[in-house]
Design a protein around this motif. Structure first.
Motif, PDB file in Angstrom:
ATOM      1  N   ASP A 115      30.077  29.958  29.881  1.00 30.78           N
ATOM      2  CA  ASP A 115      31.814  29.927  30.072  1.00 30.78           C
ATOM      3  C   ASP A 115      32.387  30.991  30.956  1.00 30.78           C
ATOM      4  OD1 ASP A 115      31.863  27.211  28.873  1.00 30.78           O
ATOM      5  OD2 ASP A 115      32.697  27.866  27.208  1.00 30.78           O
ATOM      6  N   PRO A 116      31.808  32.229  30.527  1.00 29.09           N
ATOM      7  CA  PRO A 116      32.382  33.270  31.231  1.00 29.09           C
ATOM      8  C   PRO A 116      31.722  33.183  32.704  1.00 29.09           C
ATOM      9  CG  PRO A 116      31.407  34.038  29.233  1.00 29.09           C
ATOM     10  CD  PRO A 116      31.147  32.874  29.354  1.00 29.09           C
ATOM     11  N   LEU A 117      30.745  32.599  32.808  1.00 32.78           N
ATOM     12  CA  LEU A 117      30.303  32.614  34.379  1.00 32.78           C
ATOM     13  C   LEU A 117      31.071  31.468  35.204  1.00 32.78           C
ATOM     14  CD1 LEU A 117      28.148  33.079  36.424  1.00 32.78           C
ATOM     15  CD2 LEU A 117      26.660  31.271  35.505  1.00 32.78           C
ATOM     16  N   VAL A 118      31.474  30.399  34.189  1.00 32.68           N
ATOM     17  CA  VAL A 118      32.318  29.395  35.003  1.00 32.68           C
ATOM     18  C   VAL A 118      33.527  29.949  35.402  1.00 32.68           C
ATOM     19  CG1 VAL A 118      33.643  27.296  34.748  1.00 32.68           C
ATOM     20  CG2 VAL A 118      31.431  27.739  33.827  1.00 32.68           C
ATOM     21  N   ASP A 119      34.262  30.653  34.730  1.00 34.34           N
ATOM     22  CA  ASP A 119      35.374  31.320  34.752  1.00 34.34           C
ATOM     23  C   ASP A 119      35.304  32.620  35.923  1.00 34.34           C
ATOM     24  OD1 ASP A 119      36.837  30.350  33.033  1.00 34.34           O
ATOM     25  OD2 ASP A 119      36.690  31.940  31.475  1.00 34.34           O
ATOM     26  N   ALA A 120      34.193  33.297  35.929  1.00 36.80           N
ATOM     27  CA  ALA A 120      33.978  34.280  37.130  1.00 36.80           C
ATOM     28  C   ALA A 120      33.785  33.687  38.418  1.00 36.80           C
ATOM     29  CB  ALA A 120      32.962  35.161  36.718  1.00 36.80           C
ATOM     30  N   LEU A 121      33.268  32.524  38.420  1.00 33.71           N
ATOM     31  CA  LEU A 121      33.016  31.774  39.867  1.00 33.71           C
ATOM     32  C   LEU A 121      34.155  31.294  40.381  1.00 33.71           C
ATOM     33  CD1 LEU A 121      29.501  30.120  39.010  1.00 33.71           C
ATOM     34  CD2 LEU A 121      29.788  31.979  40.624  1.00 33.71           C
ATOM     35  N   ILE A 122      34.817  30.480  39.569  1.00 32.87           N
ATOM     36  CA  ILE A 122      35.851  29.750  39.951  1.00 32.87           C
ATOM     37  C   ILE A 122      37.131  30.904  40.231  1.00 32.87           C
ATOM     38  CG2 ILE A 122      37.686  28.189  39.206  1.00 32.87           C
ATOM     39  CD1 ILE A 122      35.578  26.957  37.404  1.00 32.87           C
ATOM     40  N   HIS A 123      37.435  31.551  39.410  1.00 32.60           N
ATOM     41  CA  HIS A 123      38.562  32.525  39.574  1.00 32.60           C
ATOM     42  C   HIS A 123      38.360  33.614  40.718  1.00 32.60           C
ATOM     43  CE1 HIS A 123      40.769  30.918  36.324  1.00 32.60           C
ATOM     44  NE2 HIS A 123      40.023  31.426  35.384  1.00 32.60           N
ATOM     45  N   GLY A 124      37.091  33.736  41.095  1.00 39.73           N
ATOM     46  CA  GLY A 124      36.552  34.553  42.193  1.00 39.73           C
ATOM     47  C   GLY A 124      37.021  33.866  43.546  1.00 39.73           C
ATOM     48  N   GLN A 125      37.050  32.408  43.540  1.00 37.43           N
ATOM     49  CA  GLN A 125      37.315  31.939  44.659  1.00 37.43           C
ATOM     50  C   GLN A 125      38.814  31.537  44.618  1.00 37.43           C
ATOM     51  OE1 GLN A 125      35.363  30.284  46.950  1.00 37.43           O
ATOM     52  NE2 GLN A 125      33.643  31.314  46.106  1.00 37.43           N
ATOM     53  N   ASP A 126      39.673  31.374  43.505  1.00 39.56           N
ATOM     54  CA  ASP A 126      40.938  31.433  43.207  1.00 39.56           C
ATOM     55  C   ASP A 126      41.523  32.601  44.022  1.00 39.56           C
ATOM     56  OD1 ASP A 126      40.902  29.171  41.605  1.00 39.56           O
ATOM     57  OD2 ASP A 126      41.091  30.126  39.901  1.00 39.56           O
ATOM     58  N   ILE A 127      40.742  33.828  43.927  1.00 39.36           N
ATOM     59  CA  ILE A 127      41.378  35.085  44.489  1.00 39.36           C
ATOM     60  C   ILE A 127      40.975  34.810  46.238  1.00 39.36           C
ATOM     61  CG2 ILE A 127      40.973  37.600  44.473  1.00 39.36           C
ATOM     62  CD1 ILE A 127      40.747  37.376  41.482  1.00 39.36           C
ATOM     63  N   ALA A 128      39.770  34.887  46.426  1.00 39.75           N
ATOM     64  CA  ALA A 128      39.354  34.939  47.732  1.00 39.75           C
ATOM     65  C   ALA A 128      39.684  33.813  48.784  1.00 39.75           C
ATOM     66  CB  ALA A 128      37.703  34.973  47.716  1.00 39.75           C
ATOM     67  N   ARG A 129      39.728  32.809  48.368  1.00 43.76           N
ATOM     68  CA  ARG A 129      40.058  31.678  49.316  1.00 43.76           C
ATOM     69  C   ARG A 129      41.637  31.952  49.807  1.00 43.76           C
ATOM     70  NH1 ARG A 129      37.104  26.169  49.439  1.00 43.76           N
ATOM     71  NH2 ARG A 129      34.866  26.737  49.087  1.00 43.76           N
ATOM     72  N   PRO A 130      42.690  32.263  49.242  1.00 42.33           N
ATOM     73  CA  PRO A 130      43.945  32.230  49.429  1.00 42.33           C
ATOM     74  C   PRO A 130      43.993  33.486  50.731  1.00 42.33           C
ATOM     75  CG  PRO A 130      43.856  31.772  47.364  1.00 42.33           C
ATOM     76  CD  PRO A 130      42.644  32.069  47.603  1.00 42.33           C
ATOM     77  N   LEU A 131      42.962  34.568  50.483  1.00 40.47           N
ATOM     78  CA  LEU A 131      43.038  35.576  51.213  1.00 40.47           C
ATOM     79  C   LEU A 131      42.152  35.633  52.532  1.00 40.47           C
ATOM     80  CD1 LEU A 131      42.758  38.292  48.345  1.00 40.47           C
ATOM     81  CD2 LEU A 131      44.754  37.705  49.695  1.00 40.47           C
ATOM     82  N   GLY A 132      41.809  34.444  52.581  1.00 43.43           N
ATOM     83  CA  GLY A 132      40.702  33.961  53.847  1.00 43.43           C
ATOM     84  C   GLY A 132      39.459  34.815  53.886  1.00 43.43           C
ATOM     85  N   ILE A 133      39.041  35.154  52.404  1.00 44.30           N
ATOM     86  CA  ILE A 133      37.774  35.962  52.327  1.00 44.30           C
ATOM     87  C   ILE A 133      36.686  34.936  51.830  1.00 44.30           C
ATOM     88  CG2 ILE A 133      36.624  37.776  51.048  1.00 44.30           C
ATOM     89  CD1 ILE A 133      39.300  39.074  50.608  1.00 44.30           C
ATOM     90  N   ALA A 134      35.559  34.916  52.680  1.00 39.69           N
ATOM     91  CA  ALA A 134      34.334  34.107  52.277  1.00 39.69           C
ATOM     92  C   ALA A 134      33.800  34.770  51.182  1.00 39.69           C
ATOM     93  CB  ALA A 134      33.775  33.998  53.406  1.00 39.69           C
ATOM     94  N   ARG A 135      33.667  33.848  50.206  1.00 43.86           N
ATOM     95  CA  ARG A 135      32.837  34.539  48.895  1.00 43.86           C
ATOM     96  C   ARG A 135      32.117  33.431  48.403  1.00 43.86           C
ATOM     97  NH1 ARG A 135      33.239  38.021  44.824  1.00 43.86           N
ATOM     98  NH2 ARG A 135      32.985  37.536  42.718  1.00 43.86           N
ATOM     99  N   SER A 136      30.536  33.463  48.441  1.00 44.51           N
ATOM    100  CA  SER A 136      29.787  32.297  48.482  1.00 44.51           C
ATOM    101  C   SER A 136      29.305  32.395  46.926  1.00 44.51           C
ATOM    102  CB  SER A 136      28.246  32.727  49.182  1.00 44.51           C
ATOM    103  OG  SER A 136      27.683  33.923  48.834  1.00 44.51           O
ATOM    104  N   MET A 137      28.805  31.340  46.349  1.00 45.11           N
ATOM    105  CA  MET A 137      28.468  31.242  45.097  1.00 45.11           C
ATOM    106  C   MET A 137      26.560  30.876  44.985  1.00 45.11           C
ATOM    107  SD  MET A 137      30.744  28.421  43.189  1.00 45.11           S
ATOM    108  CE  MET A 137      32.669  28.428  43.275  1.00 45.11           C
ATOM    109  N   PRO A 138      26.021  31.801  44.132  1.00 45.68           N
ATOM    110  CA  PRO A 138      24.612  31.539  43.931  1.00 45.68           C
ATOM    111  C   PRO A 138      24.379  30.172  43.414  1.00 45.68           C
ATOM    112  CG  PRO A 138      25.540  33.632  42.879  1.00 45.68           C
ATOM    113  CD  PRO A 138      26.707  32.941  43.589  1.00 45.68           C
ATOM    114  N   THR A 139      23.427  29.326  44.113  1.00 42.72           N
ATOM    115  CA  THR A 139      23.436  28.057  43.936  1.00 42.72           C
ATOM    116  C   THR A 139      22.970  27.641  42.527  1.00 42.72           C
ATOM    117  OG1 THR A 139      21.091  28.047  44.827  1.00 42.72           O
ATOM    118  CG2 THR A 139      22.924  27.370  46.301  1.00 42.72           C
ATOM    119  N   ASP A 140      22.123  28.497  41.950  1.00 41.69           N
ATOM    120  CA  ASP A 140      21.760  28.245  40.593  1.00 41.69           C
ATOM    121  C   ASP A 140      22.744  28.462  39.611  1.00 41.69           C
ATOM    122  OD1 ASP A 140      21.321  31.021  41.009  1.00 41.69           O
ATOM    123  OD2 ASP A 140      19.801  31.500  39.721  1.00 41.69           O
TER     124      ASP A 140
END
Length: 207
Positions: free
Chosen positions: A107-132
């Motif tokens: 669950d903390p991984l889910v939060d970190a991945l999703i909220h990282g995108q919540d922050i980065a995408r509106p700022l126009g910052i590309a933030r990839s997710m490790p596929t595994d």
């Protein structure tokens, strides 16, 4: 994925996000995030609340009428720390193995991945997710009935990843990178832009 590998991904995501937040200008902290009604600062602060004492969160839940979203919003609203303190708190979580009672290791991984995108995408910052890591998060999201329940929301749609072996659901296919699949399963509509197929068109009609 082994628990140690999950925690390593969590540490990596937290450290990397703290580094990103360190680069933001004051105006960027007030940018609306992908979380409706929350700014970039709100989301960053929320990530650090995973380390709050359980007694404190239980009290906030009581004061919020045991409504999950209301509790989260209340805690964020009352968090007056300046951005630099939020960054320090997030970075201090690296290496810790704390998670709220009743939650899974992933669950903390889910939060970190999703909220990282919540922050980065509106700022126009590309933030990839490790596929595994994203695959583990997608499986967890698909199996959750609260608070999102994507299995119910996306009945009749089969989500498939184009960059990793992942598929869930039955019906019309919505295909795309696993990172976009994760966002859609987490209720983030911008992820739909990365999906194609009849299932993707159907998913766009679901609220």
């Amino acid at each position: 994925m082994h628990d140690d590998d999950i925690w390593q991904h969590i540490d990596d995501q937290r450290a990397d996000l703290a580094d990103l937040l360190d680069t933001l200008a004051p105006s960027q902290w007030s940018t609306p995030s992908l979380c409706e009604g929350w700014t970039v600062r709100d989301v960053a602060a929320h990530l650090t609340h995973a380390n709050a004492p359980w007694s404190q969160m239980a009290w906030q839940a009581f004061r919020s009428g045991f409504r999950f979203n209301a509790m989260m919003r209340r805690v964020v609203t009352h968090d007056a720390r300046p951005p630099e303190d939020v960054v320090d708190a997030l970075r201090a979580m690296v290496g810790q193995r704390h998670r709220p009672p009743g939650t899974a290791v992933v669950d903390p991984l889910v939060d970190a991945l999703i909220h990282g995108q919540d922050i980065a995408r509106p700022l126009g910052i590309a933030r990839s997710m490790p596929t595994d890591a994203a695959t583990a998060a997608a499986h967890r999201l698909w199996g959750m009935s609260f608070p999102l329940n994507p299995r119910k929301r996306f009945v009749g749609i089969r989500f498939t990843a184009t960059d990793v072996d992942f598929a869930v659901g039955d019906g019309d296919v919505a295909a795309g990178p696993i990172g976009d699949v994760v966002l859609v399963l987490a209720g983030r509509r911008p992820g739909l832009a990365g999906l194609s197929g009849e299932g993707a068109a159907l998913a766009r009609t679901r609220e």
